[in-house]
Design an enzyme around this catalytic site. Structure first.
Site, PDB file in Angstrom:
ATOM      1  N   ARG A   1       0.857  -1.179   0.000  1.00  0.00           N
ATOM      2  CA  ARG A   1       0.000   0.000   0.000  1.00  0.00           C
ATOM      3  C   ARG A   1       0.894   1.230   0.000  1.00  0.00           C
ATOM      4  O   ARG A   1       2.007   1.220   0.539  1.00  0.00           O
ATOM      5  CB  ARG A   1      -0.921   0.019   1.233  1.00  0.00           C
TER       6      ARG A   1
ATOM      7  N   GLU B   1      -3.662   8.027  -4.958  1.00  0.00           N
ATOM      8  CA  GLU B   1      -4.023   7.244  -6.139  1.00  0.00           C
ATOM      9  C   GLU B   1      -5.297   7.785  -6.776  1.00  0.00           C
ATOM     10  O   GLU B   1      -6.118   8.417  -6.119  1.00  0.00           O
ATOM     11  CB  GLU B   1      -4.226   5.765  -5.755  1.00  0.00           C
TER      12      GLU B   1
ATOM     13  N   HIS C   1      -1.569   0.488  -9.612  1.00  0.00           N
ATOM     14  CA  HIS C   1      -2.191  -0.491  -8.706  1.00  0.00           C
ATOM     15  C   HIS C   1      -2.797  -1.667  -9.490  1.00  0.00           C
ATOM     16  O   HIS C   1      -3.974  -1.999  -9.340  1.00  0.00           O
ATOM     17  CB  HIS C   1      -3.263   0.181  -7.852  1.00  0.00           C
TER      18      HIS C   1
END
Length: 331
Positions: free
Chosen positions: A232, A261, A280
């Site tokens: 993360r 993000e 991601h």
């Protein structure tokens, strides 16, 4: 069941659920109002990128089950879920192969300067004798967090001749033995960082891991080593990483997850030539998403079956109990 699918799910899984249930999908709909759509829902399916807050769940008095189509829970208030008695189901297994393969892919790309090679060739520059490359074979791979993903990466890396060393939050005898059986040596966090040529991060984001890879941690890493983060974004201090990369302590880094993000966000590392950035996509393979979709359907159908069985048992008891009481009176 009344189901809200708040994150991307494989289409065939959605079709199966729609066949037997009342399904609302809100992913790819930026204007969707989750707070109004969740009001009568009994099941909520989600992934990362959607904030499953107590305020949102408060709007769903009939909510019985949460299905995390993956493994991370940093976007969910787990204490609220426990206190309210909502069933929580995670699906961590399918992503392990995909994420560990991507970690290897990023290590290959960094060690062979593939990003620079591609960019120069597109400009007509033949840099065959200018780009420095290194083998992965014989290099030490430091794994921060050797759970499903980290341990799978260790197995794959050892197959190409890397030497995996890992740290875990709770190095019990059983955990250490299981990792040793896979060819992974267990050591303390600082030792893993200082020994590794490549450090790959695979821990959940919580209070204990936020900014785990900070300036101090980066200062322990070898000069010329590499950092890979598929955990993360909040686990790595991106400002400190920028300094480590520009100072030359780290030769390169690859990040699939970021502190900020989403559309329009630009990483503070974006201008550095020795960094690879991806959006991601660690678990975003067709095969992995198909497996996750199958598991979501299985979990929901098993829950429905359990509820149906419980209701039938309750109805049977309600029907037979008066008869028993009558017989006792007659006796």
């Amino acid at each position: 069941m009344k189901i809200l699918i708040a994150s991307h799910l494989e289409q065939s899984a959605i079709h199966q659920l729609q066949h037997s249930h009342d399904v609302i999908c809100t992913f790819n709909q930026p204007s969707a109002d989750l707070f109004s759509l969740v009001k009568d829902r009994e099941v909520l399916v989600f992934r990362s990128g959607v904030d499953i807050s107590p305020a949102l769940m408060d709007c769903a008095p009939q909510l019985k089950m949460l299905v995390r189509a993956g493994c991370g829970l940093d976007n969910l208030n787990c204490e609220y879920v426990r206190n309210r008695g909502i069933s929580l189901q995670r699906i961590p297994e399918p992503a392990a192969q995909a994420v560990s393969e991507m970690a290897l892919a990023l290590m290959f790309a960094l060690s062979r300067n593939l990003r620079q090679a591609d960019a120069l060739l597109r400009q007509g520059h033949w840099a065959k004798n200018e780009l420095e490359g290194h083998l992965l074979t014989g290099k030490v791979l430091g794994i921060v967090g050797a759970g499903n993903i980290g341990s799978r990466l260790g197995v794959l890396a050892s197959m190409i001749g890397m030497l995996p060393i890992a740290c875990v939050a709770e190095p019990t005898t059983d955990v250490v033995h299981a990792l040793c059986e896979k060819g992974i040596t267990v050591a303390e966090f600082d030792k893993v960082l200082s020994a590794a040529d490549f450090v790959s991060v695979h821990v959940p984001l919580d209070d204990s891991t936020r900014n785990l890879i900070d300036a101090r941690a980066l200062s322990l890493m070898k000069h010329g080593s590499y950092l890979i983060n598929l955990a993360r974004g909040g686990v790595v201090d991106e400002g400190a990483l920028h300094d480590a990369l520009t100072s030359g302590r780290l030769r390169g880094a690859a990040l699939d997850v970021h502190q900020r993000e989403g559309k329009g966000q630009i990483s503070p590392l974006a201008r550095l030539p020795n960094v690879i950035l991806t959006p991601h996509i660690g678990a975003s393979t067709v095969e992995t998403q198909e497996q996750i979709g199958v598991r979501v359907v299985e979990i929901i159908e098993a829950y429905v079956q359990q509820q149906t069985t419980s209701a039938a048992c309750a109805a049977e008891f309600s029907f037979t109990a008066p008869t028993l009481r009558t017989e006792m009176v007659r006796l």
